[in-house]
Scaffold this motif. Structure first.
Motif, PDB file in Angstrom:
ATOM      1  N   ARG A  69      11.419 -11.662  50.196  1.00  0.00           N
ATOM      2  CA  ARG A  69      12.464 -11.018  49.387  1.00  0.00           C
ATOM      3  C   ARG A  69      13.194 -12.051  48.527  1.00  0.00           C
ATOM      4  N   ILE A  70      13.378 -13.257  49.043  1.00  0.00           N
ATOM      5  CA  ILE A  70      13.989 -14.323  48.246  1.00  0.00           C
ATOM      6  C   ILE A  70      13.074 -14.682  47.084  1.00  0.00           C
ATOM      7  N   TYR A 114      13.458 -18.960  57.649  1.00  0.00           N
ATOM      8  CA  TYR A 114      13.520 -17.541  57.394  1.00  0.00           C
ATOM      9  C   TYR A 114      12.311 -16.821  57.982  1.00  0.00           C
ATOM     10  N   THR A 115      12.473 -15.532  58.228  1.00  0.00           N
ATOM     11  CA  THR A 115      11.321 -14.717  58.607  1.00  0.00           C
ATOM     12  C   THR A 115      10.443 -14.544  57.366  1.00  0.00           C
ATOM     13  N   ILE A 125      19.959 -21.065  60.296  1.00  0.00           N
ATOM     14  CA  ILE A 125      18.584 -21.157  59.791  1.00  0.00           C
ATOM     15  C   ILE A 125      18.239 -22.585  59.396  1.00  0.00           C
ATOM     16  N   ARG A 146       9.500 -11.823  55.999  1.00  0.00           N
ATOM     17  CA  ARG A 146      10.088 -10.784  55.153  1.00  0.00           C
ATOM     18  C   ARG A 146      11.246 -11.342  54.333  1.00  0.00           C
ATOM     19  N   GLU A 147      12.097 -12.133  54.970  1.00  0.00           N
ATOM     20  CA  GLU A 147      13.233 -12.727  54.260  1.00  0.00           C
ATOM     21  C   GLU A 147      12.746 -13.648  53.144  1.00  0.00           C
ATOM     22  N   ALA A 148      11.760 -14.483  53.466  1.00  0.00           N
ATOM     23  CA  ALA A 148      11.226 -15.410  52.466  1.00  0.00           C
ATOM     24  C   ALA A 148      10.618 -14.662  51.290  1.00  0.00           C
ATOM     25  N   ILE A 157      10.025 -21.085  51.031  1.00  0.00           N
ATOM     26  CA  ILE A 157      10.163 -19.943  50.120  1.00  0.00           C
ATOM     27  C   ILE A 157       9.494 -20.173  48.763  1.00  0.00           C
TER      28      ILE A 157
END
Length: 214
Positions: free
Chosen positions: A39-40, A32-33, A20, A35-37, A73
């Motif tokens: 959630r972080i 990050y996708t 990444i 969704r990943e961002a 993020i």
């Protein structure tokens, strides 16, 4: 989280990494996708989470992947210098500020493990240190002391890692203690800082880890 180079050793052959944080990638979309961002962000902002992010110094090249991911993020928060009197330096051991790893000369080779900067950097959220960018790469000092990565003509460099490892361990312990005693990621209601322990409390602390059978 750790930034990595654009090439990695895969099955003993040098290949291109899909990491990444590919530091050699020119693609702005690398990261990050959504969704990943999200959630972080949930973990760090809403749940009081903590991120430890080692780099290899504070040069522009070393910091680029860290800044890239932080922009993705946590775009509304800024990377800033951690004050010398911050609790990070006294949460367990009293360190009087960030570590200073001196230059060591091994034969004709100069081995430099910090200090890359006079102070560590981080991201603060509502006054709480939520992201620590470790430009001293203390975790790598610990790695090296355990793994002894240098061999042959360069094996004396392992002695430098052994010398610096205890200091790196103290700072890393402070980081862990700070992380678990701030935010909402653990129950630390009974935690007592080492500096506040009485002599009686200290006597009750086991002098060695209990022996276990494997």
């Amino acid at each position: 989280m750790e930034p990595v180079s654009g090439s990695v050793l895969q099955n003993n052959t040098l290949g291109v990494s899909d990491a990444i944080w590919d530091t050699q990638s020119a693609r702005a979309t690398k990261g990050y996708t959504d969704r990943e961002a999200q959630r972080i962000r949930e973990y760090v902002i809403n749940r009081g989470g903590f991120i430890y992010m080692p780099t290899h110094g504070n040069t522009e090249e070393a910091m680029r992947p860290a800044r890239r991911v932080l922009r993705q993020i946590l775009p509304e928060y800024h990377l800033t210098v951690i004050p010398q009197d911050h609790e990070l330096y006294s949460s367990f051991y009293d360190l009087n500020g960030p570590l200073r790893f001196p230059v060591r000369k091994i034969g004709s080779t100069i081995l430099h493990h910090g200090p890359y900067s006079s102070q560590l950097q981080g991201v603060f959220i509502d006054g709480r240190l939520a992201v620590l960018v470790d430009t001293e790469a203390m975790i790598h000092v610990m790695d090296g002391a355990v793994q002894k990565p240098f061999f042959g003509h360069y094996q004396d460099r392992n002695k430098v890692l052994d010398e610096f490892a205890p200091a790196a361990a103290r700072q890393l312990i402070n980081i862990v203690v700070y992380a678990v005693t701030h935010g909402g990621i653990s129950d630390y209601s009974d935690y007592v800082p080492a500096a506040a322990l009485t002599d009686v409390d200290r006597e009750r602390i086991p002098k060695a880890a209990p022996k276990t059978r494997l």
